[in-house]
Design a protein around this motif. Structure first.
Motif, PDB file in Angstrom:
ATOM      1  N   ALA A  54     -14.199   3.952  -2.678  1.00 56.95           N
ATOM      2  CA  ALA A  54     -13.376   2.775  -2.414  1.00 56.95           C
ATOM      3  C   ALA A  54     -11.925   3.200  -2.244  1.00 56.95           C
ATOM      4  O   ALA A  54     -11.468   4.165  -2.843  1.00 56.95           O
ATOM      5  N   ALA A  55     -11.218   2.485  -1.410  1.00 59.95           N
ATOM      6  CA  ALA A  55      -9.806   2.765  -1.164  1.00 59.95           C
ATOM      7  C   ALA A  55      -8.985   1.527  -1.495  1.00 59.95           C
ATOM      8  O   ALA A  55      -9.444   0.406  -1.270  1.00 59.95           O
ATOM      9  N   PRO A  56      -7.792   1.714  -2.041  1.00 65.14           N
ATOM     10  CA  PRO A  56      -6.943   0.550  -2.323  1.00 65.14           C
ATOM     11  C   PRO A  56      -6.431  -0.060  -1.021  1.00 65.14           C
ATOM     12  O   PRO A  56      -6.246   0.635  -0.022  1.00 65.14           O
ATOM     13  N   PHE A  57      -6.221  -1.357  -1.031  1.00 68.54           N
ATOM     14  CA  PHE A  57      -5.701  -2.053   0.144  1.00 68.54           C
ATOM     15  C   PHE A  57      -4.199  -2.263   0.079  1.00 68.54           C
ATOM     16  O   PHE A  57      -3.541  -2.397   1.104  1.00 68.54           O
ATOM     17  N   HIS A  58      -3.650  -2.314  -1.151  1.00 74.26           N
ATOM     18  CA  HIS A  58      -2.228  -2.569  -1.339  1.00 74.26           C
ATOM     19  C   HIS A  58      -1.660  -1.637  -2.404  1.00 74.26           C
ATOM     20  O   HIS A  58      -2.346  -1.287  -3.356  1.00 74.26           O
ATOM     21  N   CYS A  59      -0.401  -1.294  -2.250  1.00 74.60           N
ATOM     22  CA  CYS A  59       0.302  -0.482  -3.253  1.00 74.60           C
ATOM     23  C   CYS A  59       0.473  -1.317  -4.526  1.00 74.60           C
ATOM     24  O   CYS A  59       0.902  -2.471  -4.451  1.00 74.60           O
ATOM     25  N   PRO A  60       0.155  -0.768  -5.701  1.00 72.81           N
ATOM     26  CA  PRO A  60       0.311  -1.537  -6.941  1.00 72.81           C
ATOM     27  C   PRO A  60       1.772  -1.754  -7.329  1.00 72.81           C
ATOM     28  O   PRO A  60       2.062  -2.574  -8.193  1.00 72.81           O
ATOM     29  N   TYR A  61       2.699  -1.064  -6.688  1.00 73.16           N
ATOM     30  CA  TYR A  61       4.119  -1.200  -7.010  1.00 73.16           C
ATOM     31  C   TYR A  61       4.856  -2.152  -6.088  1.00 73.16           C
ATOM     32  O   TYR A  61       5.607  -3.011  -6.529  1.00 73.16           O
ATOM     33  N   CYS A  62       4.651  -2.026  -4.775  1.00 74.94           N
ATOM     34  CA  CYS A  62       5.404  -2.859  -3.832  1.00 74.94           C
ATOM     35  C   CYS A  62       4.526  -3.821  -3.043  1.00 74.94           C
ATOM     36  O   CYS A  62       5.036  -4.719  -2.397  1.00 74.94           O
ATOM     37  N   GLY A  63       3.206  -3.637  -3.066  1.00 74.07           N
ATOM     38  CA  GLY A  63       2.295  -4.528  -2.374  1.00 74.07           C
ATOM     39  C   GLY A  63       2.090  -4.212  -0.899  1.00 74.07           C
ATOM     40  O   GLY A  63       1.347  -4.892  -0.217  1.00 74.07           O
ATOM     41  N   ASP A  64       2.740  -3.181  -0.385  1.00 70.98           N
ATOM     42  CA  ASP A  64       2.621  -2.835   1.030  1.00 70.98           C
ATOM     43  C   ASP A  64       1.253  -2.199   1.308  1.00 70.98           C
ATOM     44  O   ASP A  64       0.574  -1.717   0.401  1.00 70.98           O
ATOM     45  N   GLU A  65       0.867  -2.195   2.574  1.00 72.52           N
ATOM     46  CA  GLU A  65      -0.438  -1.660   2.978  1.00 72.52           C
ATOM     47  C   GLU A  65      -0.357  -0.260   3.584  1.00 72.52           C
ATOM     48  O   GLU A  65      -1.372   0.272   4.029  1.00 72.52           O
ATOM     49  N   ASP A  66       0.814   0.359   3.589  1.00 74.73           N
ATOM     50  CA  ASP A  66       1.004   1.684   4.197  1.00 74.73           C
ATOM     51  C   ASP A  66       0.597   2.780   3.208  1.00 74.73           C
ATOM     52  O   ASP A  66       1.426   3.487   2.654  1.00 74.73           O
ATOM     53  N   LEU A  67      -0.711   2.905   2.969  1.00 77.09           N
ATOM     54  CA  LEU A  67      -1.234   3.871   1.997  1.00 77.09           C
ATOM     55  C   LEU A  67      -1.991   4.975   2.704  1.00 77.09           C
ATOM     56  O   LEU A  67      -2.631   4.766   3.728  1.00 77.09           O
ATOM     57  N   ARG A  68      -1.922   6.166   2.118  1.00 76.41           N
ATOM     58  CA  ARG A  68      -2.691   7.307   2.632  1.00 76.41           C
ATOM     59  C   ARG A  68      -3.046   8.202   1.450  1.00 76.41           C
ATOM     60  O   ARG A  68      -2.351   8.194   0.422  1.00 76.41           O
ATOM     61  N   PRO A  69      -4.119   8.969   1.567  1.00 75.77           N
ATOM     62  CA  PRO A  69      -4.497   9.880   0.477  1.00 75.77           C
ATOM     63  C   PRO A  69      -3.374  10.878   0.183  1.00 75.77           C
ATOM     64  O   PRO A  69      -2.685  11.341   1.084  1.00 75.77           O
ATOM     65  N   HIS A  70      -3.191  11.194  -1.085  1.00 78.66           N
ATOM     66  CA  HIS A  70      -2.166  12.140  -1.524  1.00 78.66           C
ATOM     67  C   HIS A  70      -2.808  13.502  -1.754  1.00 78.66           C
ATOM     68  O   HIS A  70      -4.009  13.608  -1.990  1.00 78.66           O
ATOM     69  N   ASP A  71      -2.019  14.550  -1.713  1.00 74.91           N
ATOM     70  CA  ASP A  71      -2.520  15.927  -1.834  1.00 74.91           C
ATOM     71  C   ASP A  71      -2.990  16.310  -3.238  1.00 74.91           C
ATOM     72  O   ASP A  71      -3.594  17.353  -3.409  1.00 74.91           O
ATOM     73  N   GLU A  72      -2.730  15.480  -4.241  1.00 80.39           N
ATOM     74  CA  GLU A  72      -3.032  15.842  -5.629  1.00 80.39           C
ATOM     75  C   GLU A  72      -4.514  15.759  -5.989  1.00 80.39           C
ATOM     76  O   GLU A  72      -4.875  16.018  -7.120  1.00 80.39           O
ATOM     77  N   GLY A  73      -5.357  15.341  -5.072  1.00 80.30           N
ATOM     78  CA  GLY A  73      -6.786  15.348  -5.355  1.00 80.30           C
ATOM     79  C   GLY A  73      -7.411  13.968  -5.390  1.00 80.30           C
ATOM     80  O   GLY A  73      -6.843  12.986  -4.914  1.00 80.30           O
ATOM     81  N   HIS A  74      -8.601  13.913  -5.988  1.00 89.58           N
ATOM     82  CA  HIS A  74      -9.409  12.698  -6.007  1.00 89.58           C
ATOM     83  C   HIS A  74      -8.681  11.526  -6.659  1.00 89.58           C
ATOM     84  O   HIS A  74      -8.161  11.651  -7.760  1.00 89.58           O
ATOM     85  N   GLY A  75      -8.620  10.395  -5.971  1.00 90.42           N
ATOM     86  CA  GLY A  75      -8.017   9.185  -6.516  1.00 90.42           C
ATOM     87  C   GLY A  75      -6.519   9.090  -6.369  1.00 90.42           C
ATOM     88  O   GLY A  75      -5.918   8.139  -6.838  1.00 90.42           O
TER      89      GLY A  75
END
Length: 60
Positions: A5-26
């Motif tokens: 599953a992938a998040p639809f909104h940022c938990p901090y600002c609510g924006d939808e511009d999300l992408r996977p981060h290099d730090e690993g799973h989740g």
């Protein structure tokens, strides 16, 4: 569940511009507020769901 599953909104600002981060799973990063965060599914609650219409039970 076959796909992650992938998040639809940022938990901090609510924006939808999300992408996977290099730090690993989740790990995700938000392009709008420039924050990185990690999400983790902890599991299902053992008590399950309760309906408020049961007598003496006000929790859902």
């Amino acid at each position: 569940m076959s796909e992650r599953a992938a998040p639809f909104h940022c938990p901090y600002c609510g924006d939808e511009d999300l992408r996977p981060h290099d730090e690993g799973h989740g790990a995700w990063e938000c392009g709008a507020c420039n924050r990185a965060f990690r999400l983790k599914f902890l599991g299902l609650l053992a008590r399950g769901l309760r309906r408020a219409d049961h007598e003496g039970d006000e929790r859902i």
